[in-house]
Design an enzyme around this catalytic site. Sequence first.
Site, PDB file in Angstrom:
ATOM      1  N   SER A 144       0.931  -1.049  -0.343  1.00  0.00           N
ATOM      2  CA  SER A 144      -0.207  -0.025   0.272  1.00  0.00           C
ATOM      3  C   SER A 144       1.020   1.026  -0.143  1.00  0.00           C
ATOM      4  O   SER A 144       1.987   1.015  -0.624  1.00  0.00           O
ATOM      5  CB  SER A 144      -1.476  -0.128   1.471  1.00  0.00           C
ATOM      6  OG  SER A 144      -2.117   1.081   1.016  1.00  0.00           O
ATOM      7  N   ASN A 145      -0.023   2.445  -0.018  1.00  0.00           N
ATOM      8  CA  ASN A 145       1.396   4.228   0.390  1.00  0.00           C
ATOM      9  C   ASN A 145       0.569   4.720   1.661  1.00  0.00           C
ATOM     10  O   ASN A 145       0.133   3.424   2.292  1.00  0.00           O
ATOM     11  CB  ASN A 145       0.560   4.338  -0.849  1.00  0.00           C
ATOM     12  CG  ASN A 145      -0.466   4.266  -0.742  1.00  0.00           C
ATOM     13  OD1 ASN A 145      -1.391   5.232  -0.303  1.00  0.00           O
ATOM     14  ND2 ASN A 145      -0.676   4.137  -2.384  1.00  0.00           N
ATOM     15  N   HIS A 146       1.183   5.246   1.470  1.00  0.00           N
ATOM     16  CA  HIS A 146       0.498   6.513   3.298  1.00  0.00           C
ATOM     17  C   HIS A 146      -0.054   7.651   2.907  1.00  0.00           C
ATOM     18  O   HIS A 146      -0.076   8.204   4.028  1.00  0.00           O
ATOM     19  CB  HIS A 146       2.089   7.731   3.362  1.00  0.00           C
ATOM     20  CG  HIS A 146       3.436   6.602   3.580  1.00  0.00           C
ATOM     21  ND1 HIS A 146       3.590   5.410   4.814  1.00  0.00           N
ATOM     22  CD2 HIS A 146       4.309   7.078   2.913  1.00  0.00           C
ATOM     23  CE1 HIS A 146       4.573   5.313   4.903  1.00  0.00           C
ATOM     24  NE2 HIS A 146       5.320   5.441   4.138  1.00  0.00           N
TER      25      HIS A 146
END
Length: 219
Positions: free
Chosen positions: A27-29
């Site tokens: 995923s990502n931030h």
Amino acid sequence: MKKRKRLNILITAGPTQEPLDPVRFISNHSTGTVGYEIAKEAALRRHRVTLISGPTALTPPGGINFIKINTALEMRERLRVLFDGADCLIMAAAVSDFRPERVSKSKISKTGKKALTVRLVRNPDILSELSLKKGGRVLAGFCLETRDVLRKAIKKLEEKRLDLIVASRLSRDNNPFGSGKADFLIADKEKRASMLKGISKKNLSKLLLDKIENLAFNV
Ligand code: CTP
């Protein structure tokens, strides 16, 4: 004063999560803050809002249609169905560009492995796909870059056939993630860019919706 019609506004927010096995994902931030703020502001303006969101810690605003998804492919499917009836799409989600090619049915164990290679395959570019059947809709995208922000933002705006793009630079001095203030710019098809220094996400949402309403109502 002339009464403006209510727009059907589709908004995406948050990250997507691309599973590797039942307990792990890529995923990502993204925190989803901008998308949720835009949804809140659009609902306050009496528009009909659908918010399609990846997993976040945020509470969806009241008075909207809320759809939770996990993966890019799920987001794409929901958008595909809802896009026809929309006047506007605001793609604030941080869609994962890649997903694991294979999702293990059981938890991947480290036992007996010195290394693990995971092959990633491209996810579809949802915004580019939908923009092929843009019609009279207003399309807004987002981009986050580490350098050369304006040039890359205009390039994406053109490539993805957008009306507007909101761009920001991730650097030591500027953190566009989360609920704090940050520097953003909003560029349009005429390559005009508004530079927004240290702006809150609430005020960014208001400015973006002002521009979208102007385009939708041809003022
Ligand atoms: N986006 C999308 N589908 C993807 C990736 C991105 O719809 N698979 C949308 C995002 O929601 C955003 C815009 O496209 O509104 C720009 O995303 P970005 O990741 O910056 O664009 P890319 O073209 O993937 O950029 P890069 O080539 O730098 O990875």
